[in-house]
Enzyme design. Structure first.
Site, PDB file in Angstrom:
ATOM      1  N   ASP A   1      -3.956  -2.974   1.645  1.00  0.00           N
ATOM      2  CA  ASP A   1      -3.943  -4.192   0.826  1.00  0.00           C
ATOM      3  C   ASP A   1      -2.669  -4.292  -0.031  1.00  0.00           C
ATOM      4  OD1 ASP A   1      -4.559  -6.252  -1.084  1.00  0.00           O
ATOM      5  OD2 ASP A   1      -6.682  -5.900  -0.685  1.00  0.00           O
TER       6      ASP A   1
ATOM      7  N   THR B   1      -6.538 -11.848  -1.023  1.00  0.00           N
ATOM      8  CA  THR B   1      -7.078 -10.822  -0.125  1.00  0.00           C
ATOM      9  C   THR B   1      -8.148 -11.313   0.855  1.00  0.00           C
ATOM     10  OG1 THR B   1      -6.577  -9.104  -1.715  1.00  0.00           O
ATOM     11  CG2 THR B   1      -8.273  -8.593  -0.089  1.00  0.00           C
TER      12      THR B   1
ATOM     13  N   TYR C   1     -19.472  -2.002   1.449  1.00  0.00           N
ATOM     14  CA  TYR C   1     -18.240  -1.862   0.673  1.00  0.00           C
ATOM     15  C   TYR C   1     -18.448  -1.069  -0.618  1.00  0.00           C
ATOM     16  CZ  TYR C   1     -13.969  -2.472  -1.755  1.00  0.00           C
ATOM     17  OH  TYR C   1     -12.806  -2.194  -2.425  1.00  0.00           O
TER      18      TYR C   1
ATOM     19  N   ASP D   1      -2.222  -2.436  -3.370  1.00  0.00           N
ATOM     20  CA  ASP D   1      -2.544  -3.622  -4.171  1.00  0.00           C
ATOM     21  C   ASP D   1      -2.920  -3.259  -5.611  1.00  0.00           C
ATOM     22  OD1 ASP D   1      -3.318  -6.614  -4.189  1.00  0.00           O
ATOM     23  OD2 ASP D   1      -5.130  -5.639  -4.931  1.00  0.00           O
TER      24      ASP D   1
ATOM     25  N   ASP E   1      -2.404  -7.913   3.955  1.00  0.00           N
ATOM     26  CA  ASP E   1      -2.804  -9.301   3.728  1.00  0.00           C
ATOM     27  C   ASP E   1      -1.779 -10.127   2.969  1.00  0.00           C
ATOM     28  OD1 ASP E   1      -3.217  -7.631   1.569  1.00  0.00           O
ATOM     29  OD2 ASP E   1      -5.189  -8.422   1.044  1.00  0.00           O
TER      30      ASP E   1
ATOM     31  N   HIS F   1      -0.329 -11.830  -6.853  1.00  0.00           N
ATOM     32  CA  HIS F   1      -0.086 -12.513  -5.583  1.00  0.00           C
ATOM     33  C   HIS F   1      -1.040 -13.680  -5.515  1.00  0.00           C
ATOM     34  CE1 HIS F   1      -3.818 -10.715  -4.078  1.00  0.00           C
ATOM     35  NE2 HIS F   1      -3.454  -9.679  -4.818  1.00  0.00           N
TER      36      HIS F   1
END
Ligand code: ZN
Length: 454
Positions: free
Chosen positions: A34, A70, A154, A189, A237, A336
């Site tokens: 990421d 993302t 997750y 990320d 991503d 981002h």
């Protein structure tokens, strides 16, 4: 000469089409780190990743989809669709018709995902194939009533090693065989947000950790004897850009909060007006010179971000490095989500395996082009999508690939050959008449002599 021409053209043909000898059942592993900004590859020392690239292919910049967040981009990679078409239009969403909310911690309702059919579902609908996933966004949700055969719920606290072990086990020993697997990792990320991409010390530390994970991945595949037959794509991503407390856009200084709801805040704010849309728009329009304010119907075509009910009536897009805040906010040093034409928002793509050429580099493709390429590798019929397969052709060994430099090379070679042939022809022709004219001269001399003698 004929032999030379044939050899030259044979050389060009093999050079363009590559080696298409792989014939085993294709398997593909898709890995995402990421927030891996494209130019980290140039600016940091990443020996394991560079080795991976040396034996495979590299796309230096992947033009991702707007908004450069993302969840939306991960769903575009696996569907080949723009956000307005697959329906995951942000990490935080609200549907005004059903009054449903979506966020990264509340993402299990298939309502949000069913607008598209991701590749793991299509793969699984084929006879004798299954899919597997370690934490890829959406893979722990029932989409069209299906999850991957193997998946993990997750949790950001599960270490990379555990995710990798699961993926390699599933790829090597399942029945029906796993032909498509996905692996997701939260870095760089998280560190990019925390420190900002311009913090060289911290970013080089976290990027070295990621490079070591790539080393672990390759080593594990080699030990298990999977390295030569497995196709591996490593991508991301989106990128990351530096933010600053000196670049804040305060909405409260322009409009009273009672006028609207903020569905998503920065750097693309999704605004749902409570009062008259035009009134709210007028107040926001001149709020800051560092932010574009669009009514939904005026969002630029190039964003492909308009035709979906989940896109709110007013969208604010901050300039690169600017942060939209209400009166106070916990500022991130990196962020981002900005305009997808900005190089800082782009990730890279590298790939290795029997489907890919070796040592090939290409400057760009689009995120939506990855899906038709993956379908091709797996032999799947793609769903309708926004990608273009030919953009990825040069990465693949079984495809004809003629890009501009190669076309120019072929034309120049052909012209050189033609010139050589013409030169040779002229040379040969000039030699034959020379000997004849000499004979004729002799004859003429004889002719001339005769009367004299006579
Ligand atoms: Zn992020």
């Amino acid at each position: 000469m004929k032999l030379l021409v044939i050899l030259l053209f044979l050389g060009l043909l093999t050079g363009c089409s590559g080696n298409s000898s792989y014939s085993l059942t294709p398997q593909l592993l898709l890995v995402s780190f990421d927030g891996f900004r494209a130019d980290y590859l140039k600016n940091y020392d990443l020996p394991h990743l560079q080795n991976f690239i040396k034996e495979g292919v590299l796309v230096e910049h992947v033009t991702n989809v707007f908004i450069t967040k993302t969840f939306p981009n991960h769903y575009s990679i696996v569907t080949g669709l723009y956000e307005e078409s697959h329906g995951i239009v942000a990490n935080t969403m609200y549907d005004d018709v059903t009054k449903k909310h979506f966020s990264d911690s509340n993402d299990k309702d298939s309502f949000w995902w069913d607008g598209a059919v991701p590749i793991w579902v299509t793969n699984q609908l084929q006879e004798n194939r299954s899919s597997a996933a370690a934490m890829w966004p959406g893979t722990d949700v029932l989409i069209h009533n299906i999850t991957p055969s193997y998946f993990m719920n997750y949790s950001s606290s599960v270490p990379f090693e555990e995710r990798l072990n699961n993926v390699t086990t599933w790829l090597s020993s399942s029945n029906p065989p796993v032909t498509f697997a996905m692996l997701y990792w939260e870095e760089p990320d998280a560190s990019g947000h925390k420190y900002g991409p311009e913090d060289r010390v911290n970013m080089s530390r976290v990027l070295k950790e990621i490079d070591d994970l790539v080393g672990d991945l390759v080593q594990k595949l080699k030990v298990l004897g999977m390295w030569d037959n497995l196709n591996v794509i490593i991508t991301s991503d989106h990128g990351m850009t530096q933010c600053s407390e000196n670049r804040l856009i305060h909405l409260d200084s322009c409009i009273d909060r009672s006028n609207y709801s903020v569905i998503d805040l920065t750097p693309v704010a999704a605004i749902l007006p409570k009062t008259n849309i035009t009134e709210v728009y007028e107040k926001l329009k001149n709020c800051s010179p560092h932010m574009n304010v669009y009514l939904k119907e005026d969002i630029p075509d190039r964003f492909y971000y308009r035709h979906n009910d989940r896109i709110q009536p007013i969208i604010l897009v901050a300039d690169e490095g600017w942060t939209i805040v209400l009166n106070k906010s916990s500022l991130k040093l990196g962020d981002h989500g900005y305009d997808n034409s900005l190089p800082s928002m782009h990730p890279f793509l590298a790939a290795h395996g029997p489907a890919f050429r070796r040592g090939y580099r290409q400057s760009t493709i689009n995120t939506v082009d990855i899906y038709p390429m993956m379908c091709h590798i797996l032999g799947l019929k793609p769903q309708a999508n926004n990608g273009t397969f030919s953009h990825a052709k040069c990465l693949l060994v079984d495809q004809w690939c003629l890009n501009l430099p190669e076309v120019i090379g072929i034309v120049i070679s052909a012209l050189l050959l033609l010139t050589m042939l013409t030169g040779l022809l002229i040379f040969t022709q000039n030699r034959v008449p020379a000997s004849r004219s000499f004979s004729r001269l002799q004859l003429q001399e004889d002719d001339d002599d005769d009367p004299l003698i006579g």
